[in-house]
Structures are given as structure tokens and as C-alpha cells.
Design a protein around this motif. Sequence first.
Motif, PDB file in Angstrom:
ATOM      1  N   ASP A   1       1.011  -0.983   0.155  1.00 23.11           N
ATOM      2  CA  ASP A   1      -0.016   0.069  -0.148  1.00 23.11           C
ATOM      3  C   ASP A   1       0.910   1.197   0.077  1.00 23.11           C
ATOM      4  N   GLY A   2       0.667   3.140   0.408  1.00 22.86           N
ATOM      5  CA  GLY A   2       0.832   3.663   0.303  1.00 22.86           C
ATOM      6  C   GLY A   2       0.982   4.422  -1.339  1.00 22.86           C
ATOM      7  N   ASP A   3       0.864   5.645  -0.685  1.00 22.32           N
ATOM      8  CA  ASP A   3       1.250   6.415  -1.642  1.00 22.32           C
ATOM      9  C   ASP A   3       2.136   6.270  -2.747  1.00 22.32           C
ATOM     10  N   ALA A   4       1.813   5.932  -4.287  1.00 18.22           N
ATOM     11  CA  ALA A   4       2.880   5.774  -4.826  1.00 18.22           C
ATOM     12  C   ALA A   4       3.398   6.983  -6.016  1.00 18.22           C
ATOM     13  N   VAL A   5       3.766   8.369  -5.674  1.00 17.48           N
ATOM     14  CA  VAL A   5       4.086   9.516  -6.318  1.00 17.48           C
ATOM     15  C   VAL A   5       5.526   9.731  -6.197  1.00 17.48           C
ATOM     16  N   VAL A   6       5.866   9.642  -7.311  1.00 16.62           N
ATOM     17  CA  VAL A   6       6.730  10.424  -7.897  1.00 16.62           C
ATOM     18  C   VAL A   6       7.331  11.754  -8.670  1.00 16.62           C
TER      19      VAL A   6
ATOM     20  N   GLY B   1      10.602  10.369  -4.178  1.00 18.59           N
ATOM     21  CA  GLY B   1       9.402   9.715  -3.562  1.00 18.59           C
ATOM     22  C   GLY B   1       9.000   7.715  -3.857  1.00 18.59           C
ATOM     23  N   ASP B   2       8.761   7.148  -4.396  1.00 26.56           N
ATOM     24  CA  ASP B   2       7.830   6.186  -3.873  1.00 26.56           C
ATOM     25  C   ASP B   2       8.684   5.086  -5.319  1.00 26.56           C
ATOM     26  N   GLY B   3       9.991   5.144  -5.308  1.00 24.38           N
ATOM     27  CA  GLY B   3      10.415   4.127  -6.723  1.00 24.38           C
ATOM     28  C   GLY B   3      11.577   5.364  -7.848  1.00 24.38           C
ATOM     29  N   ALA B   4      11.527   6.251  -7.100  1.00 26.68           N
ATOM     30  CA  ALA B   4      12.312   6.984  -7.203  1.00 26.68           C
ATOM     31  C   ALA B   4      13.669   7.274  -7.722  1.00 26.68           C
ATOM     32  N   ASP B   5      14.204   6.641  -9.354  1.00 25.83           N
ATOM     33  CA  ASP B   5      15.110   6.556  -9.938  1.00 25.83           C
ATOM     34  C   ASP B   5      15.636   4.549  -9.680  1.00 25.83           C
ATOM     35  N   THR B   6      14.815   3.887  -8.939  1.00 20.66           N
ATOM     36  CA  THR B   6      14.941   2.397  -9.531  1.00 20.66           C
ATOM     37  C   THR B   6      13.741   2.066 -10.259  1.00 20.66           C
ATOM     38  N   LEU B   7      12.328   2.865 -10.268  1.00 24.81           N
ATOM     39  CA  LEU B   7      11.388   2.374 -11.099  1.00 24.81           C
ATOM     40  C   LEU B   7      10.927   3.485 -12.631  1.00 24.81           C
ATOM     41  N   VAL B   8      10.814   4.691 -11.393  1.00 26.74           N
ATOM     42  CA  VAL B   8      10.623   5.630 -12.072  1.00 26.74           C
ATOM     43  C   VAL B   8      11.804   6.817 -12.688  1.00 26.74           C
ATOM     44  N   ARG B   9      12.450   6.921 -13.946  1.00 25.06           N
ATOM     45  CA  ARG B   9      13.537   7.827 -14.315  1.00 25.06           C
ATOM     46  C   ARG B   9      13.270   8.309 -14.970  1.00 25.06           C
ATOM     47  N   ALA B  10      13.924   9.146 -15.851  1.00 26.00           N
ATOM     48  CA  ALA B  10      13.519  10.912 -15.979  1.00 26.00           C
ATOM     49  C   ALA B  10      14.232  11.275 -17.174  1.00 26.00           C
ATOM     50  N   TRP B  11      14.819  11.331 -17.780  1.00 29.12           N
ATOM     51  CA  TRP B  11      15.903  12.213 -19.117  1.00 29.12           C
ATOM     52  C   TRP B  11      15.478  13.512 -19.173  1.00 29.12           C
ATOM     53  N   PRO B  12      15.663  14.266 -18.751  1.00 24.76           N
ATOM     54  CA  PRO B  12      15.070  15.865 -19.061  1.00 24.76           C
ATOM     55  C   PRO B  12      16.458  16.579 -19.583  1.00 24.76           C
ATOM     56  N   SER B  13      15.883  16.995 -21.047  1.00 27.91           N
ATOM     57  CA  SER B  13      16.993  18.077 -22.000  1.00 27.91           C
ATOM     58  C   SER B  13      16.065  19.176 -22.315  1.00 27.91           C
ATOM     59  N   ILE B  14      17.119  20.145 -23.056  1.00 25.70           N
ATOM     60  CA  ILE B  14      16.713  21.382 -23.950  1.00 25.70           C
ATOM     61  C   ILE B  14      17.557  21.463 -25.582  1.00 25.70           C
ATOM     62  N   ASP B  15      16.180  21.970 -26.194  1.00 22.60           N
ATOM     63  CA  ASP B  15      17.385  22.903 -27.494  1.00 22.60           C
ATOM     64  C   ASP B  15      17.401  24.416 -27.225  1.00 22.60           C
TER      65      ASP B  15
END
Length: 628
Positions: free
Chosen positions: A140-145, A493-507
Motif C-alpha cells: 500500500d502507500g501513496d505511489a507518487v514520484v 518519491g516511491d520508486g524514484a530512480d529505481t522504477l521511475v526514471r527521467a531524462w530531461p533536455s533542452i534545445d
Amino acid sequence: MSSTARPPATAAGTGGERAEAATAPESDPADPRAAGAAARTISRGGGIRVHAGRGQVDVDWDAAPGAAGYLVHRADGDGPYRVVDHRGGDLLAVPGPPYADTTVEPGRTVRYAVRPVYDPDRPDEAPLGRESAPVAARDDGDAVVEVAVDVARAAGPVHRPWRDMIGSEHLSLLLGTDRVGGEPMGAGLAAALSRVHRELGVRRVRAHGILGDDLGVYREEDGRPVHDFSGVDAVLDSLAPTGLRPVLELSFVPRALARDPSRVVTAAGVSSPPRDWDRWARLVGDLVRHLRARVGDAELRRWAVEVWNEPDLECFWTGTGEEYLRMYDVTARAVREACPGLPVGGPATAATKWIEPFLDHVDASGAPLDFLSTHVYGSPPLDLRPALERHGRDGTPLLWTEWGPSPTHFAPVNDSVLSAAFLATGMRAAAGRVDALACWVASDHFEELGRPPALVHGGFGLLSVGNLAKPRFWALWMLEQLGAAELPARITGDGADTLVRAWPSIDPETGRVAVVVWNGTLDQGVLGRPEQRRRLERTVRIRLGGLGRGAYLLRHRRVDDETSNLTATARRLGVDGWPTEEQWRVLRARDTLADASPPVTVTPDDGRLTLSSTLPMPSLSLLELTPR
């Protein structure tokens, strides 16, 4: 191909065609280590931290200097430690922390320990680090990243390790006219290679088995060698319009030159060493000289030569380990003599094997080594830079010339969205430390283990027969849309950088912001556990700061089980085996990365904007903000 004929699993409890033993590894059959090999500092991996989230336990630890990767061990209650098996069917080590264990049952109390891996042939030579405190997996728990991105602070260029190379079936297939799924195999493979070059930015293709009998490069007349490179020329002429350059994998030995011509790999060649090393060297040298005369030095130096394919597996090399090292020396020196500027490397082993013995050997023999190559499936590539540093070879390019979610042909994971998230995770982990991470393979037009029996069949290709994009293709397509500059991100948050990953960029020139965010696990067992996949769903909030004034067009495109998923589209259309003519028409019309919602205009508040989305397990999203 290097991953079509694997021996059975060697570690108890592991899955797939070949799983490397985690606690009792196979040893190198020849163990060709030179005297005085570089000593390694064995550090205990300490400082293990665990956090129970919904559906998983996050495991983090302090890095061990010089380690190539780590094996995560888990003990249930007071039981013994066992390696966590994420069922990738290959090496179980991961390149570094953190790690999400999604295989533990909710409510079960477990402990973790981590073993650093310095030499993938000997993962047990380092001790387990200090164990973690006990932790109970949650249901259970709030699964927010939350992902916080500062758009005003570029962190350097985006590195794209997928661009250097793609894998392929034997390129002699480009000359094939047999039809599969109603399409000529040669034309279908060429179309796929063209598409990965055009849409993914890929520059080179691995020319698997270029010296096989299918191209007729070698025969003997009255006991004298005859070299005929007209078949190679025909392949290169067919490859040229795709825009890709070849990386020549020098295998297999032609039957007429083999010590044991009965040891057939495929119809293309045999796995036996040559019966005459001088004749092999002349064949290699003559091929390189022929290509040098054909395309010129400047062009040829943009190619590369890889010596053999997975010599640690008997199905691809029936000689000893020492004989492979002789093969490397003889071949690399023949290449260097024929064209000094043509890069040559190896050992092209499976599951990251023989790296230290191979480096020990070339240190002693003096054979040229312009790049180090190896393969792995089911895990991100390990970090081999410490091994190169131990041998005084800092900066030597690292080419993972085969990589993918599974070494098993006809495996359902190959066509799944989970494999798309796996590709994004691997490319993110490899960026900045690996020169090439070559997905195996471009197209489902493949025949080493049997030709495709249906449109959806678990083939290795990023593209299906008919050149339709599978989820893994869309994952790389999303990453290719990243801007020129990477942006820093803080993920919590819950699963940050283990389940949920992000790759941000800019031109920087246009101000377009592109963020790829995904939810994925290495645990391939979740494909058969729908309730666990529901636990692993996450809400993601991307908080952007430092945006410019004015309005932006927001576009959100998605890959999930029901969106941009060829398998789901074919199922909804009722495709049974191969599509009908009408089904082909509909499939081609839907061969696009779908919008998760209609594009909208948004205006930041004092440079800040929050974007929220639900990410199922597994899924990937591409969010683009374009100044209006």
C-alpha cells in the motif's frame, strides 16, 4: 547472431537460455591470465540502505572503487542470502546503485547484502558487504514520484550511445529474395536498416559473420587458396543505400579452411579454428586490402573490425580459450598491417566474460586493441572502465556490440512494453561511459534460429517483418527526440530512480524542452503478474522551473500496453499469424507514436509549470514543450 544458441542455465533458480551462475560462476576454460596481472583493490560494499515502497524494495549502497558492477543478494527472514534474479536470462549483475527489487512478496521481511563484481568471470572473489536492516515489503502507500527540473541550467550535451551501432542478422540476407510475411527478406531488412538510420540516428551496423560460406570468400583449387570478395561487395552495395557503415565481425571460418568443418554454426560457417593460421591471416589481410582499394582510407577508417563472435560459447567457438587469443593476435595484426588506421578490437564475448584474461593477454602479446567489445542481455551494461584503467588503457572505447532484454529468440518479452522501458533504462545508465550500446537487432527478418512464423512472435527486431515499429523502437525514437543539452533533475518519491526514471533536455537555440520519463523494472517476471504490475503503477509530477516567458505547446506521447504497442494493435485487429491485406493497411496507418492526450497550449507561472501523469508498469512518456 551471438545470442541465438545459448547453453542451459547454470545457476539454480535462474531463467532463460543462459543465465550466468551468480554464486558459482563458470571459469574460463583456458584461464589465460598473464603473470603479473594488475592487482585489484577488493573493497567491501558497505552502507546499504533499504526503503520499502508499494510493490518493491529500493536498495541503495555505497559504490566500491574499481567495481564493474554488483550482485544484489536477499535473505528471507533468517534464511540464507541468494542473488536476486530479475530473469533476464544472462548476467545477473547490475552496473550500480540503486536497485528496485520487485520480486519480493508484500508483507515478507527481508534483508539485503551486496557483492561488488570486479571480474565478471569471478564474481565471488569479493566479499558481501554489510547486510541491511530488515525491511518488510509493502502492498500500500501513496505511489507518487516527483521530478524537479531546472530548465535554466544545462548540464552538458546529451550522449546517445544507441547512435553508434545496431545489430543485424547476417548481412548476406540483404541479397535474399525468399518471402516471409509476403515480403522479400532482403528488401525487408534493407528497409529496417534504412529506418533505424533515418529515425534513430544510427550510423553503423554490425556485419555478423562476414567471412561465412554464404558469401563464398574462400575456396581451394589444387591445394591453393582462392579469395573471392564479390559476395562481400554485393552486400556492401546493398547496404550503402541504407546510410549505414559496417562494423565487420570477422567470423566464421570457411569450411575449406576449418580444422573441423563438421562444427557448423549455421549454413554460413563453422565454429572451428582454422587449420592453417597463415592462410587465415592472408584471407583477413586480403579482405582489408580489397576494401581499402574499394572505398579508400578515409572511409574505411570510419568502419571497424571485431574479431569473432562469443568465443566463450562452444556453439560459436570449438577451440580453446588459448586458441581464441591466438585467433585475436593473428587477426588483429593482419588488419593492422593491411590498413593501419582501421580500428580493431574484441573479444566480443557473451555475458561480459573473459575481459580481464583478454586484457592480460594483449598486454603481454602486444596485439593491437583499439576498442574493447562484449555483450550482455537482461541487464544494463556493467562499467568496464575500471578494468581498462587497471591495464593502463584509460579512454579505450567500449563497444557493447550486442545488447537487449533477452538472449532468447521467440521470447514474449522482446515484443513487450517492458522491454521498451528496459532499453531506456540501459541507455540512460550507459550514457557518458559507453561508446556504443548496440541493440540486437534491427529487424525481425532473421533466420539463424528459424524464420519468423507470424507477425508477433517474440523476435529480436526493433522492427517487425513489414517494418512496423515495436515498443523498443519507440523507446529509442523517444530518446532521439531529446534536445542537444541535458538538464539536471532531482527525482524523489516511491520508486524514484529505481522504477521511475527521467531524462530531461533542452534545445538551447529554440527553447524546446523534451523530457522522457518511464516506469520500468528489470524484473521480467512482472509480465506474468498483473496484480504486481498494478502495485507498481506510479503517479509522476514533473515540476519545471526556469522556463522562458510566454506560452508553450505541450505534446505528450505515450507507449504502454494499449498505446503504440504493435502486439495490442494486432490483437485488436484479430491478426492471426500474418495479417491480411486489409490488416496490413490498417497496421501501417497506425504505425506512429500515439498522443496520450491532445496537444494543448500552456503558460508557465513565473517560469514554473507542473505536469502530472499516471505511468502504468510498464510505460514511457515523451513530453515536449515548444515555445509558441
